[in-house]
Enzyme design. Structure first.
Site, mmCIF file in Angstrom:
data_model
loop_
_atom_site.group_PDB
_atom_site.id
_atom_site.type_symbol
_atom_site.label_atom_id
_atom_site.label_comp_id
_atom_site.label_asym_id
_atom_site.label_seq_id
_atom_site.Cartn_x
_atom_site.Cartn_y
_atom_site.Cartn_z
ATOM 1 N N LYS A 32 0.832 -1.220 0.000
ATOM 2 C CA LYS A 32 0.000 0.000 0.000
ATOM 3 C C LYS A 32 0.864 1.267 0.000
ATOM 4 O O LYS A 32 0.460 2.295 -0.500
ATOM 5 C CB LYS A 32 -0.927 0.028 1.222
ATOM 6 C CG LYS A 32 -2.119 -0.917 1.100
ATOM 7 C CD LYS A 32 -3.300 -0.271 0.384
ATOM 8 C CE LYS A 32 -4.533 -1.124 0.396
ATOM 9 N NZ LYS A 32 -4.884 -1.808 -0.794
ATOM 10 N N LYS A 36 -2.186 -8.385 -9.799
ATOM 11 C CA LYS A 36 -3.562 -8.866 -9.645
ATOM 12 C C LYS A 36 -4.554 -7.761 -10.043
ATOM 13 O O LYS A 36 -4.252 -6.572 -9.921
ATOM 14 C CB LYS A 36 -3.817 -9.341 -8.207
ATOM 15 C CG LYS A 36 -3.826 -8.243 -7.184
ATOM 16 C CD LYS A 36 -4.290 -8.748 -5.810
ATOM 17 C CE LYS A 36 -4.291 -7.588 -4.834
ATOM 18 N NZ LYS A 36 -4.730 -7.890 -3.494
ATOM 19 N N LYS A 74 -9.035 -3.144 -7.074
ATOM 20 C CA LYS A 74 -9.937 -1.996 -7.036
ATOM 21 C C LYS A 74 -9.155 -0.700 -6.980
ATOM 22 O O LYS A 74 -9.657 0.350 -7.357
ATOM 23 C CB LYS A 74 -10.830 -2.075 -5.789
ATOM 24 C CG LYS A 74 -11.997 -3.018 -5.944
ATOM 25 C CD LYS A 74 -12.873 -2.980 -4.702
ATOM 26 C CE LYS A 74 -12.810 -4.260 -3.934
ATOM 27 N NZ LYS A 74 -12.584 -4.263 -2.542
#
Ligand code: TYM
Length: 346
Positions: free
Chosen positions: A115, A210, A213
């Site tokens: 993140k 991957k 969102k």
């Protein structure tokens, strides 16, 4: 008794990766559930706060995510569907678990690093980690463990990327049990990959990542609510390679292979990736893409239609269902909290 728990972050409309990796299995588990088993599915809005959010957008995303859970076929009369923030015991148990959770273990986990866009081997001592890392992002897995344990879940259906978090949950449950007695069952991850060997649905734009969102590129993912036109456009633009034949080779040809995997997941004849690759061998990439787009768009039609039906209903429709879910979840969580508090001397 089987108790199933899983969660999804309200960080945008769920995409195909969420569906094939997890949500579709939630519905299957619900539909095949036997007497006595319980199912809990949560829109984990407190987790979404671990990265900056804009309140108007978060409010919209919570609602859209909840509506999607209904649109895919979760049924409030058989599954408890609720917003995490409506059940305070999740955050309360998190505090208690944080008194036994290992900092060393948390610092080795990968999510906070990804993140913050730091390399996987980054340590907590790294200056950029120190200045950017917030306590909530670092302790994200403790809240996830609390979600699972507060409902005494035995099975957690998730995509492969959540494996590490379920391992952490088991470890933390074990640490707690070791000190205070056997309160929590060790939950087991249910990770589905059939029929494709692939465990993750990959990005259409960068197929070694991957599908996510949080990717800024809309064309990297298929949303469950995308129109047939959007689906065709995105699949057409999907990054592949220039080899003339079709073959299934995830390492050397990630883009084509991702399309074959997606197709295999939704193929009505349940053909394997190798079989599909053989079938499309000389058809060419254009024909493969057209077939994937058409199949996918048909496959998602029901969800798309149900979703728009739900979103045009009056504003309180979702709230009413969410309220009932929250009551059921609170009742179940409170049973756990009573024994936890009594074991701790509170
Ligand atoms: P989230 O919101 O990122 O994703 C929801 C579910 O979708 C799966 N998934 C994928 N599966 C296959 N391919 C992909 N590209 C892909 N992207 C996402 C995820 O594995 C997940 O199952 N930390 C969790 C939310 C959470 C949770 C929990 C889950 C909070 N508490 C307790 C289980 C139990 C998350 O961020 O999922």
């Amino acid at each position: 008794q089987r108790i199933i728990f899983s969660g999804i972050q309200p960080t945008g409309i769920p995409h195909l990766g969420n569906y094939l990796g997890a949500l579709r299995e939630w519905v299957r588990l619900q539909d095949s559930a036997t007497e006595g088993s319980k199912l809990f599915f949560s829109v984990v809005d407190l987790h979404a706060l671990t990265v900056p959010q804009e309140s108007t957008r978060l409010r919209q995303w919570r609602k859209e995510t909840f509506a999607t859970l209904l649109a895919i076929g979760l049924d409030p009369s058989r599954s408890t569907i609720f917003y995490q923030s409506a059940v305070p015991a999740h955050a309360e148990l998190m505090w208690i678990l944080s008194t036994v959770a290992s900092m060393g273990y948390l610092s080795r986990m990968t999510q906070w690093k990804s993140k913050l866009q730091l390399p996987e081997h980054t340590s907590l001592e790294h200056s950029s980690a120190k200045s950017k890392l917030r306590l909530g992002l670092f302790s994200y897995p403790v809240l996830q463990a609390a979600d699972i344990l507060v409902h005494r879940a035995t099975h957690v259906p998730v995509g492969d990327d959540q494996k590490q978090h379920i391992e952490f949950t088991r470890y933390t449950a074990n640490s707690f049990n070791h000190i205070y007695g056997p309160l929590f069952p060790a939950p087991q991850a249910l990770i589905f990959s059939n029929p494709a060997p692939a465990r993750r649905v990959m990005s259409l734009k960068d197929p070694v990542q991957k599908m996510s969102k949080s990717d800024v590129e809309q064309r990297s993912r298929i949303l469950l609510t995308d129109s047939p036109e959007d689906i065709h456009k995105k699949i057409k633009l999907a990054l592949t390679d220039s080899e003339p034949d079709i073959s299934y080779d995830p390492i050397r040809r990630p883009g084509v292979s991702n399309l074959i995997e997606i197709l295999s997941h939704i193929d009505s004849e349940k053909r394997s990736c190798d079989e599909l690759a053989r079938e499309f061998k000389s058809a060419g990439i254009k024909a493969l893409k057209e077939h994937v787009a058409k199949t996918l768009s048909d496959y998602l039609r029901d969800i798309r239609e149900k979703y728009s039906d739900i979103m045009v209903k009056d504003a309180s429709y979702i709230d009413r269902i969410a309220d009932i879910g929250a009551q059921e979840a609170r009742a179940n969580a409170n049973i756990t909290m009573q024994s936890v508090k009594s074991a701790l001397g509170l």
